[in-house]
Design an enzyme around this catalytic site. Structure first.
Site, mmCIF file in Angstrom:
data_model
loop_
_atom_site.group_PDB
_atom_site.id
_atom_site.type_symbol
_atom_site.label_atom_id
_atom_site.label_comp_id
_atom_site.label_asym_id
_atom_site.label_seq_id
_atom_site.Cartn_x
_atom_site.Cartn_y
_atom_site.Cartn_z
ATOM 1 N N HIS A 35 0.802 -1.220 0.000
ATOM 2 C CA HIS A 35 0.000 0.000 0.000
ATOM 3 C C HIS A 35 0.834 1.268 0.000
ATOM 4 C CE1 HIS A 35 -3.076 -2.816 1.692
ATOM 5 N NE2 HIS A 35 -3.867 -2.091 0.936
ATOM 6 N N LYS A 50 1.228 14.396 1.244
ATOM 7 C CA LYS A 50 -0.165 14.688 0.899
ATOM 8 C C LYS A 50 -0.391 16.194 0.728
ATOM 9 C CE LYS A 50 -1.904 10.523 3.197
ATOM 10 N NZ LYS A 50 -2.596 9.810 2.097
ATOM 11 N N LYS A 57 -7.683 13.890 5.182
ATOM 12 C CA LYS A 57 -6.832 12.714 5.054
ATOM 13 C C LYS A 57 -5.751 12.802 6.123
ATOM 14 C CE LYS A 57 -6.006 13.780 0.767
ATOM 15 N NZ LYS A 57 -6.291 12.513 0.083
ATOM 16 N N ARG A 58 -4.983 11.724 6.267
ATOM 17 C CA ARG A 58 -3.873 11.729 7.207
ATOM 18 C C ARG A 58 -2.941 12.906 6.897
ATOM 19 N NH1 ARG A 58 0.907 8.808 6.596
ATOM 20 N NH2 ARG A 58 -0.051 7.712 4.841
ATOM 21 N N LYS A 60 -14.490 8.458 -2.433
ATOM 22 C CA LYS A 60 -15.645 8.811 -1.598
ATOM 23 C C LYS A 60 -16.172 10.194 -1.957
ATOM 24 C CE LYS A 60 -13.542 6.051 2.032
ATOM 25 N NZ LYS A 60 -12.670 6.112 3.218
ATOM 26 N N THR A 71 -8.402 6.532 -1.129
ATOM 27 C CA THR A 71 -9.802 6.122 -1.214
ATOM 28 C C THR A 71 -10.719 7.309 -0.935
ATOM 29 O OG1 THR A 71 -9.718 5.357 1.090
ATOM 30 C CG2 THR A 71 -9.437 3.697 -0.644
#
Length: 534
Positions: free
Chosen positions: A76, A273, A267-268, A379, A375
């Site tokens: 992942h 990111k 998100k984290r 969503k 993901t």
């Protein structure tokens, strides 16, 4: 110890049930498929060998055949620090027998590799034992050697996995590698989270789409041209924004206007990111309005949520910057009604149920080549948000599915990131050539968002100016320009609604139903059991 405890309990229970059913332990792999979720449970390979060889007195070759046919490994992450390496001395102290078993697995594996004429340098890289400096067990190598299948979770991720992270293993056993792009369940992320949208969709195409998104959801596509349906679609979005606005006010004390664009990144918290790239854009908007209070802008509410690892200092500092910018922006009368910033605490599944349905814009802005899949991007899209993003992870496939014209693309590609870094990337050159970017960084550095404290955000600014591992400076102007286009398109609400409907109509392949079916067909080799429903 925790990892070992969990996998040992699981394996012992599987063996107990297998024998209770009267099955031969030599056919264990015929009854069980075990999917390794990243490297965390990969000690299970050595544990199953121990249970078969030591406890059940099985010969090594039979036990190894069972083990390899039982396990499959899903990777992942492309980040080296996320691929676990266990200290060999610690391993020897905690699990001495397992270390002996891993040594034997490695010896046999490397003998097989040598027999193929592989050079010593590659053998050193393939070895489960990292012999350089302080010795380590490479858990990704153990997972790969002990599994019959290895898969990535998005097309780009799998390509990069084969090219970079597990390159030598792919060259050795290309037949082991598969791609299975992630998916999310529409039952939770649309039906449960967004009942109004669910009802609206079902009113046009019945509810068969709930259990077969791929087969039915595209039937919604013609309704994007239906003015009455677009207005109903906009009303559902507005009601969801009202619900989220109430939660934001309750949890953070920030009053937000549901008539503004809801620009959301949840998100984290991690540098790759790039939540801080989003903050730089917020400061850019703020600075533009401060320089020209009469400037016409698209009113925007920027929402952040997410958690950082406890010891991740810069991630914690990014959270601090989000909230510091919010404190300044939200009380400034010059930007009132045009820009708000909110950080929603305690991001979890329950809170996410209110967040995804309310989003107008989904921020998927990771450095290309760093995100395995994502993901949240799915969503958001399932709930009608439009995506601003890089060609990273599953963004690539989402853009292909919904249409390039319905996706806001910016930034370097994964290959361009790699080439730029290889050629000697200097973020200071970018900063010096971009006056707006310099102003934004100066506002942070000079204490505008820290009550005059010039040291608070210095580690973050220094990281961007002198290292910028995740290429924020390189992508800044492309991101700002793309955001300007987002604002322009959002001004045409009919066009935005049309694009939103098409995003939902074309997102069916990102259902977890398709993902699980692909695991079943490609890796587990099992067929679905049909259940008669009364």
């Amino acid at each position: 110890k925790q990892q070992y405890f969990f996998v040992s309990c699981s394996l012992l229970d599987m063996i107990r049930v297998h024998l209770l059913r009267g099955n031969d332990l030599r056919k264990f792999h015929k009854s069980y498929a075990i999917q390794l979720n990243d490297t965390h449970p990969s000690i299970a390979i050595a544990e199953l060998m121990r249970l078969l060889v030591d406890e059940s007195m099985m010969d090594w070759e039979t036990a190894w055949n069972i083990t390899c046919n039982t396990f499959a490994y899903t990777n992942h992450t492309l980040l080296p620090e996320a691929l676990e390496k266990w200290s060999l001395p610690l391993f020897a102290e905690v699990l001495p027998r397992h270390l002996e078993i891993i040594y034997e697995i490695n010896r046999r594996f490397l003998d097989e590799v040598r027999a193929k004429g592989v050079d010593d340098a590659k053998i050193a890289r393939l070895s489960i034992i990292d012999e350089t400096g302080h010795k380590y067990i490479r858990m990704a190598n153990l997972a790969s050697v002990g599994s019959h299948a290895i898969n990535g979770v998005a097309a780009l991720h799998t390509t990069l996995l084969k090219r970079d992270v597990l390159h030598d293993l792919h060259e050795l056993h290309p037949e082991k590698f598969f791609n299975i792009t992630n998916g999310v369940t529409p039952r939770r992320w649309v039906v449960l989270a967004n009942p109004q949208l669910t009802s609206l969709i079902s009113s046009k195409i019945d509810d068969g789409w709930i259990n077969n998104m791929e087969g039915h959801l595209q039937e919604l596509e013609p309704y994007a041209d239906d003015e009455e349906f677009r207005h109903a679609w906009q009303h559902v979005k507005y009601e969801n924004k009202v619900r989220l606005a109430s939660i934001i006010t309750q949890r953070s004390g920030v009053a937000v206007d549901p008539d503004t664009m809801f620009d959301i990144q949840v998100k984290r918290i991690h540098e790759y990111k790039r939540q801080h790239l989003n903050i730089l854009h917020v400061i850019t908007l703020y600075d533009r309005i401060k320089c020209n209070p009469q400037l016409e802008t698209t009113p925007r509410t920027v929402v952040f949520a997410g958690k950082a690892a406890p010891g991740y200092f810069l991630a914690k500092l990014i959270i601090k910057l989000m909230n510091a910018v919010a404190e300044v922006v939200n009380i400034d009368p010059d930007v009132a009604g045009r820009l708000k910033v909110a950080f929603l605490p305690d991001f979890n599944v329950k809170n996410a149920h209110a967040i995804y349905p309310a989003a107008d814009l989904s921020e998927q802005i990771s450095t290309a080549g760093k995100e395995a899949s994502g993901t949240g991007n799915m969503k958001f899209s399932m709930n009608g948000a439009l995506t601003i993003g890089t060609l990273d992870g599953a963004n690539v496939e989402i853009r292909e599915a919904v249409g390039a014209e319905n996706f806001f693309l910016f930034g370097l590609t994964a290959d361009e990131v790699r080439d730029t870094q290889t050629q000697g990337y200097d973020p200071m050159k970018v900063i010096q050539s971009n006056g707006q970017l310099r102003r934004v960084l100066d506002l942070i550095a000079h204490g505008t968002f820290s009550k005059g404290d010039t040291n608070l955000f210095k580690p973050l600014i220094d990281s961007l100016m002198h290292h910028d591992e995740y290429m924020l400076m390189a992508d800044y102007q492309s991101y700002v320009d793309c955001q300007d286009n987002v604002a322009k398109v959002y001004g045409d609400r009919e066009r935005w609604a049309h694009m939103s409907i098409l995003n939902v109509a074309r997102i069916g392949r990102f259902s977890s139903d398709r993902s699980i079916r692909e695991y079943a067909e490609k890796i587990w080799k099992v067929k679905p059991v049909k259940i008669a429903m009364d």
